[in-house]
Design an enzyme around this catalytic site. Structure first.
Site, mmCIF file in Angstrom:
data_model
loop_
_atom_site.group_PDB
_atom_site.id
_atom_site.type_symbol
_atom_site.label_atom_id
_atom_site.label_comp_id
_atom_site.label_asym_id
_atom_site.label_seq_id
_atom_site.Cartn_x
_atom_site.Cartn_y
_atom_site.Cartn_z
ATOM 1 N N TRP A 292 -8.262 7.253 -2.178
ATOM 2 C CA TRP A 292 -8.528 7.786 -0.833
ATOM 3 C C TRP A 292 -7.500 8.845 -0.436
ATOM 4 C CZ3 TRP A 292 -8.186 2.579 -2.020
ATOM 5 C CH2 TRP A 292 -6.916 2.014 -1.920
ATOM 6 N N GLU B 250 -8.558 2.328 5.203
ATOM 7 C CA GLU B 250 -7.661 1.583 6.086
ATOM 8 C C GLU B 250 -8.296 0.287 6.569
ATOM 9 O OE1 GLU B 250 -4.693 2.082 6.197
ATOM 10 O OE2 GLU B 250 -4.560 4.133 5.494
ATOM 11 N N LEU C 293 -14.688 -9.553 0.098
ATOM 12 C CA LEU C 293 -13.467 -8.877 0.538
ATOM 13 C C LEU C 293 -12.775 -9.625 1.675
ATOM 14 C CD1 LEU C 293 -11.887 -6.346 -0.238
ATOM 15 C CD2 LEU C 293 -13.231 -5.054 1.406
ATOM 16 N N GLY C 294 -13.550 -10.405 2.432
ATOM 17 C CA GLY C 294 -12.961 -11.185 3.512
ATOM 18 C C GLY C 294 -12.846 -10.417 4.818
ATOM 19 N N CYS D 131 16.866 -1.770 -5.810
ATOM 20 C CA CYS D 131 17.776 -0.901 -5.064
ATOM 21 C C CYS D 131 18.511 0.110 -5.959
ATOM 22 C CB CYS D 131 18.792 -1.748 -4.305
ATOM 23 S SG CYS D 131 18.043 -2.889 -3.123
ATOM 24 N N CYS E 248 20.755 2.893 3.267
ATOM 25 C CA CYS E 248 20.208 1.567 3.580
ATOM 26 C C CYS E 248 21.309 0.575 3.933
ATOM 27 C CB CYS E 248 19.397 1.048 2.387
ATOM 28 S SG CYS E 248 18.671 -0.585 2.663
#
Length: 380
Positions: A32, A46, A89-90, A208, A217
DNA sequence: AAGTCGGGGAC
DNA sequence: GTCCCAGACTT
Protein backbone atom coordinates in the site's frame (compact mmCIF):
# COMPACT_ATOMS: atom_id res chain seq x y z
CA UNK A 1 19.87 36.83 16.23
CA UNK A 2 18.51 35.98 12.81
CA UNK A 3 19.35 32.54 11.51
CA UNK A 4 20.45 31.15 14.86
CA UNK A 5 19.00 27.87 16.08
CA UNK A 6 18.89 26.32 19.52
CA UNK A 7 20.52 23.07 20.55
CA UNK A 8 17.08 21.41 20.66
CA UNK A 9 16.36 22.41 17.08
CA UNK A 10 19.77 21.22 15.98
CA UNK A 11 19.21 17.88 17.70
CA UNK A 12 15.81 17.53 16.07
CA UNK A 13 17.28 18.16 12.62
CA UNK A 14 19.94 15.53 13.28
CA UNK A 15 17.28 13.06 14.42
CA UNK A 16 15.18 13.54 11.28
CA UNK A 17 18.22 13.22 9.03
CA UNK A 18 19.46 10.01 10.68
CA UNK A 19 15.98 8.47 10.65
CA UNK A 20 15.21 9.31 7.01
CA UNK A 21 18.61 8.16 5.77
CA UNK A 22 18.00 4.84 7.50
CA UNK A 23 14.49 4.65 6.05
CA UNK A 24 15.59 5.35 2.48
CA UNK A 25 17.88 2.31 2.73
CA UNK A 26 15.95 0.01 5.05
CA UNK A 27 12.25 0.91 4.86
CA UNK A 28 9.78 -1.94 4.36
CA UNK A 29 8.38 -2.42 0.86
CA UNK A 30 4.66 -2.75 1.55
CA UNK A 31 1.95 -3.07 -1.12
CA UNK A 32 0.00 0.00 0.00
CA UNK A 33 3.02 2.27 -0.20
CA UNK A 34 4.43 4.30 -3.07
CA UNK A 35 1.09 5.06 -4.65
CA UNK A 36 1.18 8.83 -4.52
CA UNK A 37 -2.11 10.43 -3.73
CA UNK A 38 -4.08 7.21 -3.54
CA UNK A 39 -5.82 7.79 -0.26
CA UNK A 40 -8.15 4.87 -0.95
CA UNK A 41 -5.28 2.38 -0.74
CA UNK A 42 -4.10 3.98 2.48
CA UNK A 43 -7.58 3.79 3.99
CA UNK A 44 -8.11 0.15 3.05
CA UNK A 45 -4.75 -0.85 4.50
CA UNK A 46 -5.19 1.21 7.66
CA UNK A 47 -8.62 -0.23 8.44
CA UNK A 48 -7.26 -3.74 7.92
CA UNK A 49 -4.18 -3.02 10.04
CA UNK A 50 -6.06 -1.91 13.15
CA UNK A 51 -4.71 -4.22 15.86
CA UNK A 52 -3.67 -6.65 13.14
CA UNK A 53 -0.19 -7.64 12.02
CA UNK A 54 1.19 -6.63 8.62
CA UNK A 55 1.76 -10.27 7.62
CA UNK A 56 -1.88 -11.15 8.31
CA UNK A 57 -3.18 -8.21 6.28
CA UNK A 58 -1.20 -8.52 3.03
CA UNK A 59 -3.20 -11.34 1.36
CA UNK A 60 -6.48 -9.74 2.40
CA UNK A 61 -5.33 -6.40 1.04
CA UNK A 62 -4.56 -7.84 -2.39
CA UNK A 63 -7.87 -9.68 -2.64
CA UNK A 64 -9.78 -6.58 -1.52
CA UNK A 65 -8.12 -4.23 -4.00
CA UNK A 66 -8.62 -6.69 -6.81
CA UNK A 67 -12.34 -6.97 -6.06
CA UNK A 68 -12.88 -3.26 -5.23
CA UNK A 69 -10.20 -1.26 -7.11
CA UNK A 70 -11.66 2.18 -6.34
CA UNK A 71 -13.67 3.86 -3.62
CA UNK A 72 -16.58 4.09 -6.04
CA UNK A 73 -16.54 0.33 -6.63
CA UNK A 74 -16.62 -0.22 -2.89
CA UNK A 75 -19.40 2.31 -2.35
CA UNK A 76 -21.62 0.44 -4.79
CA UNK A 77 -20.87 -3.04 -3.39
CA UNK A 78 -23.20 -5.22 -1.35
CA UNK A 79 -22.25 -5.40 2.30
CA UNK A 80 -22.31 -9.20 2.18
CA UNK A 81 -19.58 -9.16 -0.49
CA UNK A 82 -17.47 -6.78 1.59
CA UNK A 83 -17.82 -8.95 4.70
CA UNK A 84 -17.01 -12.05 2.70
CA UNK A 85 -13.61 -10.63 1.79
CA UNK A 86 -13.02 -9.81 5.47
CA UNK A 87 -13.78 -13.27 6.82
CA UNK A 88 -10.96 -14.57 8.98
CA UNK A 89 -9.43 -11.13 9.54
CA UNK A 90 -11.46 -10.34 12.66
CA UNK A 91 -12.90 -7.10 14.01
CA UNK A 92 -15.70 -7.28 11.48
CA UNK A 93 -17.01 -3.87 12.44
CA UNK A 94 -14.07 -2.46 10.50
CA UNK A 95 -15.46 -3.91 7.28
CA UNK A 96 -18.82 -2.24 7.84
CA UNK A 97 -17.04 1.01 8.70
CA UNK A 98 -14.96 0.84 5.52
CA UNK A 99 -18.05 0.22 3.42
CA UNK A 100 -19.93 3.12 5.04
CA UNK A 101 -16.84 5.28 4.67
CA UNK A 102 -16.70 4.65 0.92
CA UNK A 103 -20.36 5.59 0.58
CA UNK A 104 -19.74 8.80 2.53
CA UNK A 105 -16.73 9.77 0.43
CA UNK A 106 -18.76 9.29 -2.75
CA UNK A 107 -21.87 11.01 -1.42
CA UNK A 108 -20.29 13.89 0.49
CA UNK A 109 -16.92 14.46 -1.18
CA UNK A 110 -17.52 13.56 -4.81
CA UNK A 111 -15.43 10.39 -4.52
CA UNK A 112 -12.31 12.34 -3.49
CA UNK A 113 -10.87 11.87 -0.01
CA UNK A 114 -10.84 15.11 2.01
CA UNK A 115 -7.54 16.58 3.16
CA UNK A 116 -9.03 18.34 6.19
CA UNK A 117 -8.55 16.57 9.51
CA UNK A 118 -12.06 17.30 10.78
CA UNK A 119 -13.58 15.96 7.56
CA UNK A 120 -11.52 12.78 7.86
CA UNK A 121 -12.39 12.31 11.53
CA UNK A 122 -16.08 12.51 10.59
CA UNK A 123 -15.74 9.37 8.48
CA UNK A 124 -16.73 6.07 10.16
CA UNK A 125 -13.81 4.09 11.56
CA UNK A 126 -11.39 7.02 11.25
CA UNK A 127 -9.75 8.27 14.44
CA UNK A 128 -6.81 10.50 15.11
CA UNK A 129 -4.21 7.98 13.96
CA UNK A 130 -5.84 7.06 10.63
CA UNK A 131 -6.60 10.70 9.88
CA UNK A 132 -2.91 11.49 10.39
CA UNK A 133 -1.90 8.49 8.30
CA UNK A 134 -4.02 9.59 5.35
CA UNK A 135 -2.89 13.17 5.60
CA UNK A 136 0.81 12.32 5.81
CA UNK A 137 1.04 9.16 3.68
CA UNK A 138 -1.35 10.08 0.89
CA UNK A 139 -1.13 13.88 0.85
CA UNK A 140 2.31 14.45 2.41
CA UNK A 141 0.88 16.89 4.93
CA UNK A 142 2.81 17.44 8.20
CA UNK A 143 0.35 15.56 10.42
CA UNK A 144 1.43 13.50 13.45
CA UNK A 145 0.60 9.83 13.97
CA UNK A 146 0.65 7.70 17.09
CA UNK A 147 0.23 3.93 17.05
CA UNK A 148 1.71 0.76 18.51
CA UNK A 149 5.15 1.10 16.91
CA UNK A 150 5.63 4.81 17.47
CA UNK A 151 4.25 4.71 21.01
CA UNK A 152 7.02 2.30 21.95
CA UNK A 153 9.65 4.19 19.96
CA UNK A 154 8.73 7.65 21.28
CA UNK A 155 8.36 6.40 24.86
CA UNK A 156 11.94 5.06 24.71
CA UNK A 157 13.31 8.14 22.93
CA UNK A 158 12.04 10.48 25.64
CA UNK A 159 12.49 8.05 28.53
CA UNK A 160 8.81 8.08 29.49
CA UNK A 161 8.45 6.65 33.01
CA UNK A 162 4.64 6.51 33.10
CA UNK A 163 2.46 3.70 31.76
CA UNK A 164 1.72 4.55 28.14
CA UNK A 165 -2.04 3.95 28.51
CA UNK A 166 -2.46 6.98 30.81
CA UNK A 167 -4.16 10.04 29.35
CA UNK A 168 -1.22 12.21 30.37
CA UNK A 169 1.18 9.87 28.56
CA UNK A 170 -0.93 9.88 25.43
CA UNK A 171 -0.98 13.67 25.42
CA UNK A 172 2.79 13.79 25.85
CA UNK A 173 3.36 11.25 23.07
CA UNK A 174 1.06 13.01 20.59
CA UNK A 175 2.84 16.30 21.26
CA UNK A 176 6.18 14.59 20.78
CA UNK A 177 5.01 13.02 17.52
CA UNK A 178 3.83 16.41 16.25
CA UNK A 179 7.02 18.17 17.26
CA UNK A 180 9.24 15.68 15.46
CA UNK A 181 7.47 15.36 12.08
CA UNK A 182 9.79 16.44 9.28
CA UNK A 183 8.08 19.40 7.53
CA UNK A 184 9.84 18.57 4.25
CA UNK A 185 9.04 14.83 4.13
CA UNK A 186 6.19 14.17 6.60
CA UNK A 187 4.92 11.01 4.91
CA UNK A 188 8.27 9.23 4.72
CA UNK A 189 9.12 10.47 8.22
CA UNK A 190 6.02 8.91 9.77
CA UNK A 191 6.49 5.66 7.89
CA UNK A 192 10.13 5.64 8.96
CA UNK A 193 9.08 5.96 12.60
CA UNK A 194 6.76 2.98 12.21
CA UNK A 195 9.33 0.88 10.37
CA UNK A 196 11.99 1.62 12.95
CA UNK A 197 9.58 0.59 15.71
CA UNK A 198 8.59 -2.57 13.85
CA UNK A 199 12.06 -3.78 12.89
CA UNK A 200 14.64 -2.23 15.28
CA UNK A 201 12.84 -0.80 18.31
CA UNK A 202 10.96 -4.05 18.96
CA UNK A 203 9.03 -4.86 22.16
CA UNK A 204 11.65 -7.32 23.39
CA UNK A 205 15.40 -7.18 22.79
CA UNK A 206 15.46 -4.08 20.60
CA UNK A 207 18.45 -3.90 18.24
CA UNK A 208 19.87 -0.72 19.75
CA UNK A 209 23.39 -1.37 18.47
CA UNK A 210 22.30 -0.90 14.87
CA UNK A 211 19.63 1.74 15.60
CA UNK A 212 20.24 4.90 13.57
CA UNK A 213 18.91 7.14 16.35
CA UNK A 214 20.36 5.42 19.42
CA UNK A 215 22.35 8.48 20.36
CA UNK A 216 19.06 10.41 20.66
CA UNK A 217 17.40 7.72 22.83
CA UNK A 218 17.12 8.26 26.59
CA UNK A 219 16.09 4.67 27.23
CA UNK A 220 19.14 3.34 25.41
CA UNK A 221 21.52 5.78 27.04
CA UNK A 222 20.00 5.04 30.45
CA UNK A 223 19.82 1.24 30.10
CA UNK A 224 16.02 1.29 30.27
CA UNK A 225 15.03 -0.30 26.96
CA UNK A 226 13.70 -3.40 28.73
CA UNK A 227 11.55 -1.40 31.16
CA UNK A 228 10.18 1.26 28.78
CA UNK A 229 7.42 1.34 27.74
CA UNK A 230 5.83 0.72 31.14
CA UNK A 231 2.63 -1.29 30.83
CA UNK A 232 -0.46 -1.18 33.01
CA UNK A 233 -1.29 -4.25 35.09
CA UNK A 234 -3.62 -6.66 33.35
CA UNK A 235 -7.00 -7.49 34.81
CA UNK A 236 -7.15 -11.05 36.15
CA UNK A 237 -8.81 -13.97 34.39
CA UNK A 238 -12.21 -14.75 35.84
CA UNK A 239 -13.91 -18.16 35.91
CA UNK A 240 -16.28 -18.94 33.08
CA UNK A 241 -19.97 -18.41 33.51
CA UNK A 242 -21.10 -19.71 30.16
CA UNK A 243 -21.40 -23.19 28.75
CA UNK A 244 -21.46 -24.27 25.13
CA UNK A 245 -22.97 -27.58 24.16
CA UNK A 246 -21.75 -30.06 21.58
CA UNK A 247 -24.70 -32.03 20.24
CA UNK A 248 -23.37 -34.58 17.80
CA UNK A 249 -25.70 -36.54 15.54
CA UNK A 250 -24.57 -40.19 15.70
CA UNK A 251 -25.77 -41.08 12.20
CA UNK A 252 -23.41 -38.77 10.33
CA UNK A 253 -21.21 -37.12 12.98
CA UNK A 254 -22.56 -33.65 12.24
CA UNK A 255 -22.77 -31.03 14.99
CA UNK A 256 -25.60 -28.70 15.97
CA UNK A 257 -24.81 -25.05 15.20
CA UNK A 258 -26.90 -21.91 15.50
CA UNK A 259 -26.60 -18.95 13.19
CA UNK A 260 -26.51 -15.71 15.14
CA UNK A 261 -28.51 -12.63 14.28
CA UNK A 262 -27.18 -10.06 11.84
CA UNK A 263 -26.37 -7.59 14.60
CA UNK A 264 -24.00 -7.53 17.55
CA UNK A 265 -21.16 -9.82 18.51
CA UNK A 266 -20.34 -12.46 15.91
CA UNK A 267 -23.06 -11.06 13.71
CA UNK A 268 -24.17 -13.56 11.08
CA UNK A 269 -21.69 -16.22 12.30
CA UNK A 270 -22.40 -19.78 13.37
CA UNK A 271 -21.74 -20.93 16.92
CA UNK A 272 -22.31 -23.75 19.35
CA UNK A 273 -25.50 -23.37 21.37
CA UNK A 274 -24.33 -21.32 24.37
CA UNK A 275 -25.95 -20.89 27.77
CA UNK A 276 -25.37 -18.64 30.77
CA UNK A 277 -25.34 -19.74 34.38
CA UNK A 278 -28.24 -18.18 36.27
CA UNK A 279 -26.98 -15.34 38.42
CA UNK A 280 -23.93 -14.76 36.25
CA UNK A 281 -22.66 -11.21 36.57
CA UNK A 282 -24.73 -9.29 34.01
CA UNK A 283 -21.74 -7.06 33.32
CA UNK A 284 -19.85 -10.07 32.01
CA UNK A 285 -22.62 -11.15 29.70
CA UNK A 286 -21.62 -9.89 26.35
CA UNK A 287 -24.95 -10.50 24.70
CA UNK A 288 -28.38 -11.94 25.27
CA UNK A 289 -28.74 -15.66 25.44
CA UNK A 290 -30.22 -18.58 27.29
CA UNK A 291 -29.90 -18.94 31.04
CA UNK A 292 -29.81 -22.16 33.04
CA UNK A 293 -29.76 -23.06 36.74
CA UNK A 294 -28.20 -26.52 36.84
CA UNK A 295 -27.34 -29.42 34.58
CA UNK A 296 -30.83 -30.97 34.56
CA UNK A 297 -32.33 -27.59 33.85
CA UNK A 298 -29.84 -27.07 31.02
CA UNK A 299 -30.78 -30.35 29.33
CA UNK A 300 -34.49 -29.59 29.54
CA UNK A 301 -33.86 -26.13 28.16
CA UNK A 302 -31.94 -27.47 25.18
CA UNK A 303 -34.67 -30.00 24.45
CA UNK A 304 -37.43 -27.41 24.61
CA UNK A 305 -35.59 -24.69 22.68
CA UNK A 306 -34.15 -26.83 19.91
CA UNK A 307 -36.60 -29.67 19.52
CA UNK A 308 -34.17 -32.37 20.64
CA UNK A 309 -33.97 -35.23 23.08
CA UNK A 310 -30.47 -35.60 24.47
CA UNK A 311 -28.46 -37.17 27.26
CA UNK A 312 -25.39 -35.47 28.78
CA UNK A 313 -22.17 -37.37 28.11
CA UNK A 314 -19.55 -35.53 30.11
CA UNK A 315 -19.58 -32.92 32.82
CA UNK A 316 -18.48 -29.40 32.12
CA UNK A 317 -14.76 -29.48 31.56
CA UNK A 318 -12.78 -29.10 34.76
CA UNK A 319 -10.29 -26.91 32.95
CA UNK A 320 -12.20 -24.50 30.76
CA UNK A 321 -10.60 -23.18 27.62
CA UNK A 322 -9.84 -19.53 27.21
CA UNK A 323 -12.52 -17.50 25.52
CA UNK A 324 -12.84 -13.89 24.56
CA UNK A 325 -10.39 -11.46 23.08
CA UNK A 326 -8.38 -8.59 24.39
CA UNK A 327 -9.55 -8.64 27.98
CA UNK A 328 -9.44 -12.44 28.34
CA UNK A 329 -11.79 -12.34 31.26
CA UNK A 330 -14.21 -14.94 29.99
CA UNK A 331 -13.80 -18.67 29.72
CA UNK A 332 -15.89 -21.13 27.78
CA UNK A 333 -16.90 -24.47 29.22
CA UNK A 334 -18.05 -27.24 26.94
CA UNK A 335 -20.57 -30.00 27.52
CA UNK A 336 -20.88 -33.04 25.29
CA UNK A 337 -24.22 -34.81 24.79
CA UNK A 338 -25.69 -37.85 23.14
CA UNK A 339 -28.54 -37.17 20.71
CA UNK A 340 -31.51 -39.46 21.19
CA UNK A 341 -33.97 -37.93 18.74
CA UNK A 342 -34.52 -34.68 16.90
CA UNK A 343 -37.27 -32.51 15.58
CA UNK A 344 -35.04 -29.55 15.08
CA UNK A 345 -36.48 -26.07 15.51
CA UNK A 346 -34.89 -22.62 15.34
CA UNK A 347 -34.54 -21.02 18.78
CA UNK A 348 -35.74 -17.48 19.32
CA UNK A 349 -33.17 -14.85 18.35
CA UNK A 350 -31.27 -17.01 15.87
CA UNK A 351 -31.45 -17.02 12.10
CA UNK A 352 -30.98 -20.75 11.65
CA UNK A 353 -30.32 -24.04 13.43
CA UNK A 354 -28.58 -26.84 11.56
CA UNK A 355 -26.52 -29.96 11.99
CA UNK A 356 -23.27 -29.20 10.18
CA UNK A 357 -20.63 -31.73 9.14
CA UNK A 358 -17.25 -31.03 10.79
CA UNK A 359 -15.66 -30.99 7.35
CA UNK A 360 -17.83 -27.99 6.48
CA UNK A 361 -16.61 -25.94 9.44
CA UNK A 362 -13.91 -23.43 8.55
CA UNK A 363 -12.75 -20.14 9.97
CA UNK A 364 -15.32 -18.64 7.70
CA UNK A 365 -18.00 -20.58 9.55
CA UNK A 366 -17.34 -19.92 13.22
CA UNK A 367 -14.92 -18.46 15.73
CA UNK A 368 -11.56 -20.03 16.39
CA UNK A 369 -12.29 -20.40 20.10
CA UNK A 370 -15.31 -22.59 19.46
CA UNK A 371 -13.61 -24.47 16.66
CA UNK A 372 -10.84 -25.36 19.08
CA UNK A 373 -13.38 -26.49 21.63
CA UNK A 374 -14.67 -28.87 18.99
CA UNK A 375 -11.10 -30.00 18.29
CA UNK A 376 -11.76 -29.55 14.60
CA UNK A 377 -8.62 -29.04 12.53
CA UNK A 378 -8.89 -26.58 9.69
CA UNK A 379 -8.66 -28.14 6.28
CA UNK A 380 -7.19 -25.40 4.22
C1' DA B 1 -11.01 5.68 32.23
C1' DA B 2 -12.48 1.22 31.27
C1' DG B 3 -14.56 -2.22 28.28
C1' DT B 4 -15.35 -4.18 23.66
C1' DC B 5 -13.97 -6.13 19.47
C1' DG B 6 -10.72 -11.69 16.84
C1' DG B 7 -7.28 -13.95 15.39
C1' DG B 8 -2.64 -15.17 14.31
C1' DG B 9 2.34 -15.06 14.98
C1' DA B 10 6.51 -14.85 17.77
C1' DC B 11 8.74 -16.68 21.57
C1' DG C 1 1.18 -20.95 27.82
C1' DT C 2 2.10 -15.14 27.30
C1' DC C 3 2.59 -11.06 24.77
C1' DC C 4 1.65 -8.22 21.03
C1' DC C 5 -0.30 -6.25 16.83
C1' DA C 6 -0.36 0.63 11.72
C1' DG C 7 -7.10 1.76 17.02
C1' DA C 8 -11.86 3.18 17.09
C1' DC C 9 -15.84 3.37 19.50
C1' DT C 10 -19.17 3.03 23.38
C1' DT C 11 -20.40 3.61 28.05
Amino acid sequence: MPGSITNDEQSLIGFRKALLEWYDENGRDLPWRNHEGEAYRVIVSELMLVQTTVAAVIPYYHRFLERFPTVTDLAHADEADVLKLWEGLGYYRRARHLHALAKAVVANHGGQFPHDEADLLALPGVGRYIAGAVRSFAFDLPAPILEANTIRLLARLIGLMETVELGTSQKTLWAEAARRVDPDRPGPFNQAMMDLGATICTPRQPACLICPVNKFCKAHLGGLTETIPLKAAKSPLKPGEEVSVIVKRPTDGSILLLKRSVQGLWADFWELPTFWQAGADPAKRRDQGFEYKNLDDLIQLIEALMGLRIKPLEEVQAKPIRYGVTTHKMTLNVLGTELISENLIRPQGFLQAEFVAPSEITKRTMSTAQRKALKIPLKG
